[in-house]
Design a protein around this motif. Sequence first.
Motif, short mmCIF file in Angstrom:
data_model
loop_
_atom_site.label_atom_id
_atom_site.label_comp_id
_atom_site.label_asym_id
_atom_site.label_seq_id
_atom_site.Cartn_x
_atom_site.Cartn_y
_atom_site.Cartn_z
N UNK A 47 40.44 48.06 21.13
CA UNK A 47 41.59 47.29 21.06
C UNK A 47 42.67 46.74 22.28
N UNK A 48 43.58 45.87 22.76
CA UNK A 48 44.41 45.81 23.67
C UNK A 48 45.93 45.92 22.92
N UNK A 49 46.93 46.30 24.00
CA UNK A 49 48.41 46.55 23.50
C UNK A 49 49.48 45.71 24.12
N UNK A 50 49.71 44.59 24.17
CA UNK A 50 50.66 44.04 24.64
C UNK A 50 52.04 44.83 24.25
N UNK A 51 52.59 46.11 25.24
CA UNK A 51 53.62 46.01 25.07
C UNK A 51 54.96 45.56 25.81
N UNK A 52 56.08 45.08 24.77
CA UNK A 52 56.69 43.87 25.52
C UNK A 52 58.22 44.94 25.06
N UNK A 53 58.96 44.80 26.72
CA UNK A 53 60.61 45.27 26.06
C UNK A 53 61.54 44.35 25.17
N UNK A 54 61.64 44.56 24.56
CA UNK A 54 61.76 43.13 23.45
C UNK A 54 63.12 42.10 23.93
N UNK A 55 63.63 43.07 24.75
CA UNK A 55 65.56 42.86 24.81
C UNK A 55 65.43 41.98 25.88
N UNK A 56 64.19 42.23 26.66
CA UNK A 56 64.39 41.66 28.29
C UNK A 56 63.35 40.01 28.37
N UNK A 57 62.24 40.43 27.56
CA UNK A 57 61.30 39.34 27.77
C UNK A 57 61.54 37.76 27.85
N UNK A 58 62.23 37.55 26.45
CA UNK A 58 63.07 36.28 26.72
C UNK A 58 64.10 35.54 27.48
N UNK A 59 64.79 36.55 29.11
CA UNK A 59 65.81 36.40 29.39
C UNK A 59 65.64 35.55 30.70
N UNK A 60 66.38 34.68 30.75
CA UNK A 60 66.49 33.61 31.53
C UNK A 60 66.31 33.32 33.48
N UNK A 61 68.13 34.21 32.50
CA UNK A 61 69.14 34.59 33.40
C UNK A 61 68.88 35.25 34.66
N UNK A 62 68.95 35.20 36.13
CA UNK A 62 68.91 36.03 37.09
C UNK A 62 69.79 36.74 38.00
N UNK A 63 70.72 36.68 37.33
CA UNK A 63 71.78 37.03 38.03
C UNK A 63 71.45 39.21 38.57
N UNK A 64 70.80 39.69 37.51
CA UNK A 64 70.43 41.01 37.90
C UNK A 64 71.58 41.88 38.29
#
Length: 621
Positions: free
Chosen positions: A38-55
């Motif tokens: 098995x291979x698990x891909x952990x993704x922090x859901x809140x951050x995955x699709x964020x396109x904003x680069x301001x930070x």
Amino acid sequence: MKKIACIVALVFSLLSGAQSHDKKNNTQKMTTIPTQKAVVYQVFTRLFGNKNTTNKPWGTIEENGVGKFNDFTDKALQEIKDLGVSHIWYTGVPHHAVIRDYTQYGISNDDPEVVKGRAGSPYAVKDYYNVNPDLAVNPANRLQEFEDLIARTHKAGLKLIIDIVPNHVARKYEGKNNPEGVRDFGADDDVTVEYHKDNNFYYIPNTRFELPEGITPLNGEVNPLIDGKFEEFPAKWTGNGSRLPKPDKNDWYETVKVNYGIRPDGTKDFAELPAGFDTKSCQEHFDFWKDKEVPSSWKKFRAIAEYWLAKGVDGFRYDMAEMVPYEFWSYMNSAIKVQRPDAFLLAEVYNPKEYRNYIRLGKMDYLYDKVELYDKLKEIVQGRSQTDPITDIQKGLADIEHHMLHFLDNHDEQRLASPEFAGSAEKGKPLMVVSATISTSPTMIYFGQEVGEAGNENGGFGTHSRTSIFDYVGVPNHQRWMNGGKFDGGQLSSSEKSLRDFYKRVLNFTLKSSALMGEFQEIHGLNRYATEGYYPEVYSFVRWSYTEKLIVISNFSSVHTSHFELKIPEDVIQKWYLKDGKYTIVDQLYQKSSLTLEVVNGQGKVQIAIEPLESFIYQLK
């Protein structure tokens, strides 16, 4: 019917799975393991699709952006699947405390003084029967949006897991979406006593909660909800076990401890498993608890798990599982397994002395292999250890090796590519090959790891070298792969593309290799002291099944090229049924290296040249 289902599942797994003997303890017990890694891909859901680069440090959603469930498009999920992934762990899905006004959706405001960061900790769950409103395009429809993501995930051929945090809940837990008949946490507690078996929390009677000294909510920003106090009477024990009405700022002050029937003196107020239950099946554990009276919190968390399983979730990652008694896990996990034998149950446990209790008595599928292999690989890449101890680690875990999930990156740890860990993504390559191929256990990677994310951003509350789980931030390397939602790697540098290709090759190989679900033997010891040119930074071992024979060699050095004659011991040659002669071995990562393994008088030898940070997975043809 449940008993029949469990028996059928057990027979099927015995017929289709490989079996690993407990050689270390010379017992007759068998552990049934799957036929595919098995291979698990952990993704922090809140951050995955964020396109904003301001930070911007401490930036709001409007300033820094946030990802949504809908960002996991069919294309995104297919790319994750094609990377060589079988399971995806959506981290931070249950509704946790956030600093954002959602009152128009019937959600109460959270006090910033008991929320960490601006976006909030995913491990301070506020309502287990709904999902984080930040993640929805339409917060009123947030549960449906997650159910749609479950369907898309399954359509892509992936299974999914979410978090359950059994040890603690948010300081202001409000179950506003409880199914009919489900009572809220604490609703029936006797708050006049410190402890009662069926209280969900521990109390400090007749005493008010006080905020810790030295905390600065929202970095000192003026907010009408910040007034220097949080109303809680009587005060409850804090999530990490602090019994003070005024916890320390380093305590988990944003959470409260859940009571599982452990009295304040540490004794247990529930039935204990009889001797010999470490060898009993899930059905036998389930049957044991049928006629037992268990604490209220046990029932509440089992109901939560069953609720999400009914919605199509395929398993759970249990936060800080070792802070909850393994008897509860026997009760909880056996109930899950008789319904869903294929459920993926992963636990965060850091005490090696308790590993076997949580696996054999608690019925966990997998535990973090953090304090053994992960920590050692980190020491090796940082030059604080040679590779020799890897062998002892594998020997020490031989009887439970399948259950020890391997990872090099996750939301709690320093990023693999950060200066504080490996120092570069390239230096992480040999670690990844060894971690992914040395055992039958699952492999986990953290989103962005495959493109060299180093966690350099200052989100505000979060710490440098870790991608913040408390703030609204963008993840730069991952965003370049995301390429504005195209998920095609269009903005990646050539080195980042090459790195992702490396991960894709490694992970896909592990998914298909029967040898990686078969036998293991180290050959490092033989070569370490008897082979000229075999540097201390090199590590080697063999893996095999009936149909596949592998030689794995990794060079952890970023400086030395190693040239040596690798020796394959006589007992391995015998187990592989090789006669004297010459055999071709071909590297399976890039198929650009083909060598000759020569067997003379029952011993094998092959000439190896391995560059700095290079790894080979040679297959016998």
